[in-house]
Design an enzyme around this catalytic site. Structure first.
Site, PDB file in Angstrom:
ATOM      1  CE1 TYR A 157       6.685 -28.823  18.145  1.00 17.13           C
ATOM      2  CE2 TYR A 157       5.995 -30.528  19.791  1.00 17.13           C
ATOM      3  CZ  TYR A 157       7.144 -29.955  18.825  1.00 17.13           C
ATOM      4  OH  TYR A 157       7.842 -30.836  19.456  1.00 17.13           O
ATOM      5  CE  LYS A 161       6.329 -31.791  15.975  1.00 14.26           C
ATOM      6  NZ  LYS A 161       7.386 -32.331  14.920  1.00 14.26           N
TER       7      LYS A 161
END
Ligand code: NAP
Length: 249
Positions: A157, A161
């Protein structure tokens, strides 16, 4: 109203932050293309559409999986067929599949990168050709505090991001001459189904790191998105707006 006569596409708008962003944009006068994925989310997306209509704004539903290049392009086409153009793109769709690196499965890495990073590429690429033609565009992508600070258990993640941030800055440089801005919002710890699944101790631990002393609400993110989409932010591009109660300074 700050967004009258504007058309916005919000990905992952059937619930959570995306649904709130879609409604806020409509409150400010925009017509909205409400993206959702899968028939199981149709009813939720329809509710968002009805709430937008109740505000006196137009909304169309556009089914599509942002992780799939052709599906993302078809979703954009559906929106353009309905409204003729797209002025504002909010890349909101995202998933997490948390695990420590040693336990992380290839599928957990691939699926998160596919939705959270490639999805942003797929959708932005499809929308940009229309924005370039109109010499106007506001691209706002939802990154995360984790993309800047990192987080144990979220290597996939965090990488995705952080990728969104690099992508945003590059696109901002490429498209500035066409009057298209690209910015990102980096939420901290926001109350949605993504954080609902965390246990009490994880929530308590996170709260200790937030100077403002509370979790964020989807509305907090929506207000930042509206600002970046509005003419108040006409001279702002390539920026990451942290909306995290001071979690990261
Ligand atoms: P959420 O409640 O889980 O909502 C995510 C939305 O994205 C859902 O509507 C979901 O659809 C949709 N989506 C997932 N995969 C998709 C795909 N392949 N194509 C199209 N739509 C897809 O999460 P949220 O908290 O609102 O998160 C919204 C964004 O904020 C995400 O990018 C997330 O990473 C980011 N963010 C959230 C937090 C937080 O604390 N909540 C913090 C930082 C960043 P389904 O209903 O099918 O799942």
């Amino acid at each position: 109203m700050r967004l009258e006569n504007k058309v916005a596409l919000v990905t992952g708008a059937s619930r959570g932050i995306g649904a709130t962003v879609a409604l806020r944009l409509a409150q400010e006068g925009a017509d909205v293309i409400v993206n959702y994925v899968g028939e199981e989310n149709f009813a939720d997306a329809r509710q968002v559409q009805e709430s937008i209509n109740a505000l006196g704004r137009r909304a169309v539903l556009a089914e599509g999986n942002v992780a799939d290049f052709n599906s993302a392009a078809e979703m954009v086409e559906q929106g353009v067929r309905a409204f003729g153009r797209i002025d504002i793109l909010v890349n909101n769709a995202g998933i997490n599949r948390d695990n420590l690196l040693l336990r992380m499965k290839e599928e957990e890495w691939d699926s998160v990168l596919a939705v959270d990073l490639k999805g942003v590429f797929n959708t932005t690429k499809a929308v940009t050709k229309y924005m370039m033609k109109n010499r106007y565009g506001r691209i706002i992508s939802v990154s995360s505090v984790v993309g800047v600070a990192g987080n144990a258990g979220q290597a996939n993640y965090a990488a995705a991001k952080a990728g969104v941030i690099g992508f945003t800055k590059s696109v901002a440089k490429e498209l500035a001459s066409r009057n298209i801005t690209a910015n990102a919002v980096a939420p901290g710890f926001i109350r949605t189904s993504m954080t609902d699944k965390l246990g009490d101790s994880a929530v308590e631990g996170a709260l200790k790191m937030i100077p403002l002393g509370r979790m964020g609400e989807p509305e907090d993110i929506a207000k930042a998105v509206v600002f970046l989409a509005s003419e108040d932010a006409d001279y702002i591009t390539g920026q990451i707006l942290h909306v995290d109660g001071g979690m990261l300074m």
